[in-house]
Write a protein that holds these residues in place. Sequence first.
Motif, PDB file in Angstrom:
ATOM      1  N   LEU A 124       0.777  -1.303  -0.083  1.00 10.24           N
ATOM      2  CA  LEU A 124       0.148  -0.104  -0.055  1.00 10.24           C
ATOM      3  C   LEU A 124       0.817   1.254  -0.054  1.00 10.24           C
ATOM      4  N   ARG A 125       1.695   1.333   0.777  1.00  5.29           N
ATOM      5  CA  ARG A 125       2.890   2.396   0.781  1.00  5.29           C
ATOM      6  C   ARG A 125       3.617   2.603  -0.530  1.00  5.29           C
ATOM      7  N   GLU A 126       3.998   1.629  -1.094  1.00  7.36           N
ATOM      8  CA  GLU A 126       4.630   1.462  -2.272  1.00  7.36           C
ATOM      9  C   GLU A 126       3.666   1.902  -3.353  1.00  7.36           C
ATOM     10  N   ALA A 127       2.454   1.661  -3.391  1.00  5.49           N
ATOM     11  CA  ALA A 127       1.415   2.110  -4.345  1.00  5.49           C
ATOM     12  C   ALA A 127       0.963   3.403  -4.306  1.00  5.49           C
ATOM     13  N   ALA A 128       1.117   4.065  -2.941  1.00  6.85           N
ATOM     14  CA  ALA A 128       0.441   5.223  -2.656  1.00  6.85           C
ATOM     15  C   ALA A 128       1.009   6.544  -3.591  1.00  6.85           C
ATOM     16  N   PRO A 129       2.115   6.734  -3.984  1.00  7.73           N
ATOM     17  CA  PRO A 129       2.623   7.702  -4.723  1.00  7.73           C
ATOM     18  C   PRO A 129       1.976   7.618  -6.002  1.00  7.73           C
ATOM     19  N   THR A 130       1.820   6.631  -6.736  1.00  8.52           N
ATOM     20  CA  THR A 130       1.433   6.369  -8.121  1.00  8.52           C
ATOM     21  C   THR A 130      -0.242   6.655  -8.055  1.00  8.52           C
ATOM     22  N   TYR A 131      -0.984   6.215  -6.759  1.00  4.56           N
ATOM     23  CA  TYR A 131      -2.473   6.376  -6.980  1.00  4.56           C
ATOM     24  C   TYR A 131      -2.660   7.818  -6.497  1.00  4.56           C
ATOM     25  N   LEU A 132      -1.896   8.538  -5.603  1.00  2.95           N
ATOM     26  CA  LEU A 132      -1.869  10.065  -5.409  1.00  2.95           C
ATOM     27  C   LEU A 132      -1.701  10.690  -6.800  1.00  2.95           C
ATOM     28  N   ALA A 133      -0.614  10.494  -7.399  1.00  6.92           N
ATOM     29  CA  ALA A 133      -0.210  11.143  -8.680  1.00  6.92           C
ATOM     30  C   ALA A 133      -1.237  11.043  -9.622  1.00  6.92           C
ATOM     31  N   GLY A 134      -1.809   9.981  -9.861  1.00  2.88           N
ATOM     32  CA  GLY A 134      -2.912   9.684 -10.813  1.00  2.88           C
ATOM     33  C   GLY A 134      -4.203  10.455 -10.508  1.00  2.88           C
ATOM     34  N   ILE A 135      -4.701  10.692  -9.397  1.00  6.75           N
ATOM     35  CA  ILE A 135      -5.528  11.417  -8.922  1.00  6.75           C
ATOM     36  C   ILE A 135      -5.384  13.032  -9.292  1.00  6.75           C
ATOM     37  N   GLU A 136      -4.232  13.388  -8.953  1.00  8.69           N
ATOM     38  CA  GLU A 136      -3.817  14.520  -9.183  1.00  8.69           C
ATOM     39  C   GLU A 136      -3.681  14.837 -10.898  1.00  8.69           C
ATOM     40  N   LYS A 137      -3.294  14.019 -11.242  1.00 12.10           N
ATOM     41  CA  LYS A 137      -2.751  14.283 -13.092  1.00 12.10           C
ATOM     42  C   LYS A 137      -4.444  14.177 -13.932  1.00 12.10           C
ATOM     43  N   HIS A 138      -5.172  13.188 -13.200  1.00  7.93           N
ATOM     44  CA  HIS A 138      -6.217  13.088 -14.319  1.00  7.93           C
ATOM     45  C   HIS A 138      -7.399  13.782 -13.688  1.00  7.93           C
ATOM     46  N   TYR A 139      -7.427  14.355 -12.348  1.00 11.66           N
ATOM     47  CA  TYR A 139      -8.690  14.639 -11.676  1.00 11.66           C
ATOM     48  C   TYR A 139      -8.619  16.175 -11.054  1.00 11.66           C
ATOM     49  N   THR A 140      -7.864  16.084 -10.052  1.00 15.86           N
ATOM     50  CA  THR A 140      -7.805  17.349  -9.264  1.00 15.86           C
ATOM     51  C   THR A 140      -6.953  18.579 -10.174  1.00 15.86           C
ATOM     52  N   SER A 141      -6.063  18.221 -11.135  1.00 16.15           N
ATOM     53  CA  SER A 141      -5.458  19.307 -11.582  1.00 16.15           C
ATOM     54  C   SER A 141      -6.288  19.975 -12.772  1.00 16.15           C
ATOM     55  N   ARG A 142      -7.616  19.326 -13.073  1.00 19.97           N
ATOM     56  CA  ARG A 142      -8.369  19.899 -13.935  1.00 19.97           C
ATOM     57  C   ARG A 142      -9.503  20.705 -13.461  1.00 19.97           C
ATOM     58  N   MET A 143      -9.387  20.911 -12.216  1.00 20.88           N
ATOM     59  CA  MET A 143     -10.489  21.959 -11.504  1.00 20.88           C
ATOM     60  C   MET A 143      -9.488  22.859 -10.480  1.00 20.88           C
ATOM     61  N   THR A 144     -10.219  23.925  -9.916  1.00 23.50           N
ATOM     62  CA  THR A 144      -9.746  24.773  -8.888  1.00 23.50           C
ATOM     63  C   THR A 144      -9.793  24.082  -7.715  1.00 23.50           C
ATOM     64  N   GLY A 145      -9.311  24.483  -6.717  1.00 25.37           N
ATOM     65  CA  GLY A 145      -9.684  24.003  -5.250  1.00 25.37           C
ATOM     66  C   GLY A 145     -10.781  24.171  -4.796  1.00 25.37           C
ATOM     67  N   GLU A 146     -11.344  25.436  -4.889  1.00 25.03           N
ATOM     68  CA  GLU A 146     -12.859  25.685  -4.646  1.00 25.03           C
ATOM     69  C   GLU A 146     -13.528  24.598  -5.410  1.00 25.03           C
ATOM     70  N   GLU A 147     -13.478  24.465  -6.783  1.00 26.95           N
ATOM     71  CA  GLU A 147     -14.460  23.235  -7.209  1.00 26.95           C
ATOM     72  C   GLU A 147     -14.190  21.991  -6.756  1.00 26.95           C
ATOM     73  N   ALA A 148     -13.120  21.761  -6.427  1.00 26.15           N
ATOM     74  CA  ALA A 148     -12.864  20.344  -5.910  1.00 26.15           C
ATOM     75  C   ALA A 148     -13.525  20.173  -4.659  1.00 26.15           C
ATOM     76  N   ARG A 149     -13.372  21.429  -3.755  1.00 32.72           N
ATOM     77  CA  ARG A 149     -14.381  21.277  -2.533  1.00 32.72           C
ATOM     78  C   ARG A 149     -15.850  21.264  -2.834  1.00 32.72           C
ATOM     79  N   VAL A 150     -16.456  21.732  -3.796  1.00 31.50           N
ATOM     80  CA  VAL A 150     -17.613  21.801  -4.061  1.00 31.50           C
ATOM     81  C   VAL A 150     -18.020  20.504  -4.442  1.00 31.50           C
ATOM     82  N   VAL A 151     -17.483  19.933  -5.398  1.00 29.24           N
ATOM     83  CA  VAL A 151     -17.607  18.588  -5.872  1.00 29.24           C
ATOM     84  C   VAL A 151     -17.354  17.288  -4.687  1.00 29.24           C
TER      85      VAL A 151
END
Length: 144
Positions: A105-132
């Motif tokens: 789990l620790r080994e995979a966490a950086p890939t998982y978190l980077a994927g979320i950021e790359k494909h999801y949260t980088s596409r919206m503002t912080g406020e949009e992410a909070r609203v979603v």
Amino acid sequence: MSDTDTAAWAALLRVHAALVPKLDRELQAACGLQLAWYDVLLELNAAPDRRLSMSELGQKAVVSRTRASRVVDALAEAGLVVRESNPDDRRSAWAAITEAGRARLREAAPTYLAGIEKHYTSRMTGEEARVVAAALEKVLEAER
């Protein structure tokens, strides 16, 4: 139902369909761990005593209850989880994460978190992410 309501639902389904396979492929390529496995390990690691009943795991994990049992079987075969008998209810069992599971789990966490950021949260503002997040939590809370 308004067009906005339908559009919100359709967007949720499309985002899920587009991103889950990408995250799954990235996790498997980087560390040989399926996204469903990561999710189950994540829930077990966060649980009290790092274990959950199969029923609890089925409620918390992103996979269906039936699939959660199959994932636990595969994780147990890989040495990442163990099944434990429930002393209070012989008909049920617990799944508990092993030290090897925690390491994966620790080994995979950086890939998982980077994927979320790359494909999801980088596409919206912080406020949009909070609203979603707040809106989807309201829906989840109503379903509990």
